[in-house]
Design an enzyme around this catalytic site. Structure first.
Site, PDB file in Angstrom:
ATOM      1  N   TYR A  52      -9.533 -11.076  10.435  1.00 55.29           N
ATOM      2  CA  TYR A  52      -9.637 -11.842   9.188  1.00 55.29           C
ATOM      3  C   TYR A  52      -9.536 -13.346   9.434  1.00 55.29           C
ATOM      4  O   TYR A  52     -10.075 -14.147   8.673  1.00 55.29           O
ATOM      5  CB  TYR A  52      -8.548 -11.412   8.200  1.00 55.29           C
ATOM      6  CG  TYR A  52      -8.854 -10.106   7.543  1.00 55.29           C
ATOM      7  CD1 TYR A  52      -9.889 -10.009   6.613  1.00 55.29           C
ATOM      8  CD2 TYR A  52      -8.130  -8.959   7.834  1.00 55.29           C
ATOM      9  CE1 TYR A  52     -10.186  -8.814   5.994  1.00 55.29           C
ATOM     10  CE2 TYR A  52      -8.414  -7.746   7.221  1.00 55.29           C
ATOM     11  CZ  TYR A  52      -9.439  -7.683   6.307  1.00 55.29           C
ATOM     12  OH  TYR A  52      -9.739  -6.503   5.698  1.00 55.29           O
ATOM     13  N   HIS A  92      -1.331  -0.184   5.697  1.00 59.60           N
ATOM     14  CA  HIS A  92      -1.921   0.686   6.719  1.00 59.60           C
ATOM     15  C   HIS A  92      -1.047   1.870   7.093  1.00 59.60           C
ATOM     16  O   HIS A  92      -0.777   2.117   8.262  1.00 59.60           O
ATOM     17  CB  HIS A  92      -2.280  -0.116   7.982  1.00 59.60           C
ATOM     18  CG  HIS A  92      -3.366  -1.128   7.771  1.00 59.60           C
ATOM     19  ND1 HIS A  92      -4.010  -1.746   8.812  1.00 59.60           N
ATOM     20  CD2 HIS A  92      -3.919  -1.617   6.632  1.00 59.60           C
ATOM     21  CE1 HIS A  92      -4.922  -2.584   8.327  1.00 59.60           C
ATOM     22  NE2 HIS A  92      -4.874  -2.526   7.006  1.00 59.60           N
ATOM     23  N   TYR A 117     -10.843   5.591  20.089  1.00 61.01           N
ATOM     24  CA  TYR A 117     -11.841   4.896  19.267  1.00 61.01           C
ATOM     25  C   TYR A 117     -11.740   3.375  19.374  1.00 61.01           C
ATOM     26  O   TYR A 117     -12.456   2.663  18.676  1.00 61.01           O
ATOM     27  CB  TYR A 117     -11.776   5.423  17.824  1.00 61.01           C
ATOM     28  CG  TYR A 117     -12.235   6.873  17.824  1.00 61.01           C
ATOM     29  CD1 TYR A 117     -13.575   7.201  17.689  1.00 61.01           C
ATOM     30  CD2 TYR A 117     -11.338   7.897  18.125  1.00 61.01           C
ATOM     31  CE1 TYR A 117     -14.020   8.509  17.791  1.00 61.01           C
ATOM     32  CE2 TYR A 117     -11.764   9.216  18.244  1.00 61.01           C
ATOM     33  CZ  TYR A 117     -13.104   9.505  18.081  1.00 61.01           C
ATOM     34  OH  TYR A 117     -13.537  10.796  18.219  1.00 61.01           O
ATOM     35  N   GLU A 176     -15.490   2.278   9.605  1.00 65.05           N
ATOM     36  CA  GLU A 176     -16.007   3.289  10.541  1.00 65.05           C
ATOM     37  C   GLU A 176     -15.919   4.704   9.981  1.00 65.05           C
ATOM     38  O   GLU A 176     -14.926   5.087   9.364  1.00 65.05           O
ATOM     39  CB  GLU A 176     -15.183   3.277  11.846  1.00 65.05           C
ATOM     40  CG  GLU A 176     -15.285   1.994  12.619  1.00 65.05           C
ATOM     41  CD  GLU A 176     -14.601   2.067  13.989  1.00 65.05           C
ATOM     42  OE1 GLU A 176     -13.971   3.114  14.303  1.00 65.05           O
ATOM     43  OE2 GLU A 176     -14.694   1.076  14.739  1.00 65.05           O
ATOM     44  N   GLN A 191       0.822  -1.213   0.000  1.00 66.75           N
ATOM     45  CA  GLN A 191       0.000   0.000   0.000  1.00 66.75           C
ATOM     46  C   GLN A 191       0.856   1.263   0.000  1.00 66.75           C
ATOM     47  O   GLN A 191       0.342   2.366   0.081  1.00 66.75           O
ATOM     48  CB  GLN A 191      -0.935  -0.003   1.213  1.00 66.75           C
ATOM     49  CG  GLN A 191      -1.931  -1.154   1.190  1.00 66.75           C
ATOM     50  CD  GLN A 191      -2.699  -1.311   2.492  1.00 66.75           C
ATOM     51  OE1 GLN A 191      -2.638  -0.463   3.383  1.00 66.75           O
ATOM     52  NE2 GLN A 191      -3.423  -2.412   2.635  1.00 66.75           N
TER      53      GLN A 191
END
Ligand SMILES: [Ca+2]
Length: 378
Positions: free
Chosen positions: A269, A147, A258, A248, A80
């Site tokens: 997963y 991430h 959070y 979210e 990513q």
């Protein structure tokens, strides 16, 4: 795979309910890019567009790539990672400052997100980023390719907010010695505002010293926050990818936790359960959440007049959901009101001059990395 199947099911249902011809806008293809990620408008009406492999282009609204900006850092492309977000300083017209986020390599195969700022010099042939300096880094750097988060937004007072993903390491999101899995609030030069919520955290925890990253922290317990945006009242919101289920939308409050990875309305997963938000009321629950997931890539709040009914709404870019998701915000409440199937993974949606919407497709499989301009159906 579970996520993929659930998403395919949801896309199918949505596609049946709303054929392309019913979309309330015309989508005009403008040009295309190699793995585009972010887009920001310059005051002159041209755009800055990032490509993940490390290119930053200046692009006209007709789709001409007039310059590739020189002076960018080496980015750690893979998974990513790569070149990420681009935003202008609120006083760009005076100081020319542009901020970019990207993945950079570290020792021992580690990686982390970083933010660089520099002055966009358009005076000569082409364009370059000069006086560049790195003003923020993820800490600690870890192995892996996922991430990063690393979206950026300025508020009305000129504070810079950075979303920082958990790097797929889970626990750093609750670790005050790490700035992973957090949203950070900084001055425009990367220094820490003295009124941040955790500047005195070392007084509360005997196991931390006063040299840590915790003074940067504005909120914690985030997983992979890929979009942050201020609403028309100046309230910050973030959108983040949940694990298997539980994407979210959070109303981001100073100092709030959070809950990830202690709570999530999704699960791991590998099938292990994560307790849902309602089991642990001490953690802030999302204002809206999605199972099946939408796989959000970006968040914007519409403030224009062209799509007049959408003013104040949030628009979420959907990757696996291949849609733009429109969400009504009402104080602390958020509610999905409509979903527009786009037939491609959507990476970013940005409001341009005169209120048109500019959409970057992801480039993956059948998604072709196009830039689209959306205007209301005439
Ligand atoms: Ca759960």
């Amino acid at each position: 795979m579970k996520r993929l199947l659930l998403t395919m099911l949801s896309v199918g249902l949505v596609a049946c309910a709303q054929a392309q011809s019913d979309l309330p806008f015309d989508a005009q293809p403008v040009t295309s890019f190699d793995e585009p990620w972010a887009l920001a408008f310059l005051p002159d009406g041209r755009m800055l567009v990032t490509e993940r492999k490390g290119n930053l282009f200046i692009v006209t609204q007709e789709g001409q790539k007039v310059a590739s900006v020189r002076g960018l850092p080496d980015v750690d492309y893979g998974g990513q990672g790569g070149l990420g977000d681009v935003v202008l300083h609120p006083d760009f017209e005076d100081n020319g400052l542009v901020y970019i986020s990207y993945a950079e390599g570290g020792p021992g195969g580690t990686r982390g997100a970083a933010v660089m700022r520099g002055v966009l010099d358009l005076s000569g042939r082409g364009a370059s980023l000069t006086d560049a300096e790195v003003i923020w880094r993820q800490y600690p750097k870890v192995v892996g390719f996922g991430h990063y988060g690393h979206r950026m937004a300025f508020d009305d007072e000129g504070y810079l907010y950075i979303s920082s993903g958990d790097r797929q390491k889970f626990t750093p999101a609750q670790d005050m010695q790490a700035n992973l899995g957090k949203i950070l609030r900084l001055h425009d030069d990367g220094s820490v505002p003295e009124d941040n919520p955790f500047v005195d955290y070392y007084d509360e925890d005997p196991f931390v010293d006063d040299e840590g990253v915790y003074p940067q922290i504005w909120s914690l317990g985030h997983r992979n926050p890929l979009g942050i945006a201020f609403d028309l009242d100046g309230q910050l919101w973030n959108i983040e990818m949940g694990p298997a289920g539980g994407d979210e939308l959070n109303r981001v409050v100073r100092g709030a936790n959070y809950g990830y990875p202690i709570v999530s309305n999704g699960d791991h997963y590998d099938g292990r359960e994560i307790p849902d938000h309602d089991t642990r009321p001490e953690f802030s629950a999302p204002a809206a959440w999605w199972t099946p997931v939408i796989s959000p890539g970006h968040l914007m709040i519409y403030g224009g007049d062209l799509f007049s009914d959408w003013r104040g709404n949030a628009l979420v870019s959907g990757l696996s959901s291949q849609a733009i998701i429109r969400i009504a915000l009402d104080g602390t409440e958020a509610r999905e009101v409509e979903r527009y199937p786009m037939g491609a993974r959507i990476r970013s949606v940005v409001e341009g001059p005169a209120g048109a919407l500019w959409v970057l497709e992801d480039e993956d499989g059948a998604s072709r990395g196009r830039l689209l301009k959306l205007t209301p159906k005439s």
